[in-house]
Design a protein around this motif. Structure first.
Motif, short mmCIF file in Angstrom:
data_model
loop_
_atom_site.label_atom_id
_atom_site.label_comp_id
_atom_site.label_asym_id
_atom_site.label_seq_id
_atom_site.Cartn_x
_atom_site.Cartn_y
_atom_site.Cartn_z
N LEU A 1 0.85 -1.18 0.00
CA LEU A 1 0.00 0.00 0.00
C LEU A 1 0.89 1.23 0.00
O LEU A 1 1.79 1.34 0.83
CB LEU A 1 -0.88 0.03 1.26
N HIS A 2 0.65 2.13 -0.92
CA HIS A 2 1.40 3.40 -0.99
C HIS A 2 0.40 4.53 -1.07
O HIS A 2 -0.48 4.54 -1.94
CB HIS A 2 2.31 3.41 -2.22
N LEU A 3 0.52 5.45 -0.15
CA LEU A 3 -0.39 6.59 -0.08
C LEU A 3 0.43 7.88 -0.18
O LEU A 3 1.41 8.04 0.56
CB LEU A 3 -1.20 6.57 1.22
N ILE A 4 0.05 8.73 -1.09
CA ILE A 4 0.70 10.04 -1.23
C ILE A 4 -0.38 11.11 -1.15
O ILE A 4 -1.45 10.95 -1.73
CB ILE A 4 1.50 10.13 -2.56
N GLY A 5 -0.10 12.13 -0.38
CA GLY A 5 -1.09 13.20 -0.22
C GLY A 5 -0.74 14.11 0.92
O GLY A 5 0.40 14.20 1.37
#
Length: 139
Positions: free
Chosen positions: A134-138
């Motif tokens: 899981l990769h989350l960017i923000g």
């Protein structure tokens, strides 16, 4: 802009769909990122990811039956059978589905519809432990 990365391990019990929506919802909430883009990546060639109906289990059963008919296990049909008669059909099924999903995040939650769930689609007969990144960017 912030980023977060997580490895999620999912145990399967042979062919079928395993919902892992709650794990993703909890992890996204724990990151503290309110708005961004979540990418899910399946690190396997004989399993895949899908967003699918989470209310009526007959939908999942119909999906399993459809893929059994579409890409059958048929001895002698495939050249590659190093790991058994479900080996090559599993690779083909993962090719026809997805090994990556991208989902927007708003208000600290993946933007999923009311009846949508996240599933790992196991294409092999034997139980496996599958890894989803899981990769989350923000922000």
């Amino acid at each position: 802009m912030r980023q977060a990365l997580h490895r999620l391990s999912i145990a399967t019990h042979g062919k079928g769909l395993v919902m892992f929506t709650r794990d993703v919802l909890h992890w996204v909430a724990d990151t503290g990122i309110e708005t961004g883009l979540l990418t899910l990546w399946c690190r396997h060639t004989s399993a895949s990811l899908t967003v699918q109906e989470n209310a009526d289990p007959t939908v999942l059963e119909d999906i399993k039956r459809y893929f059994e008919a579409l890409v059958p296990e048929a001895p002698g049909r495939y050249i590659h059978d190093d790991e058994g008669p479900d080996d090559m059909p599993a690779h083909l099924r993962s090719m026809l589905t997805q090994t990556q999903l991208s989902i927007p995040v708003a208000d600290g939650r993946p933007v999923l519809g009311t009846w949508q769930g996240l599933y790992l689609f196991e294409h092999r007969r034997q139980p496996h432990r599958r890894e989803i990144i899981l990769h989350l960017i923000g922000e």
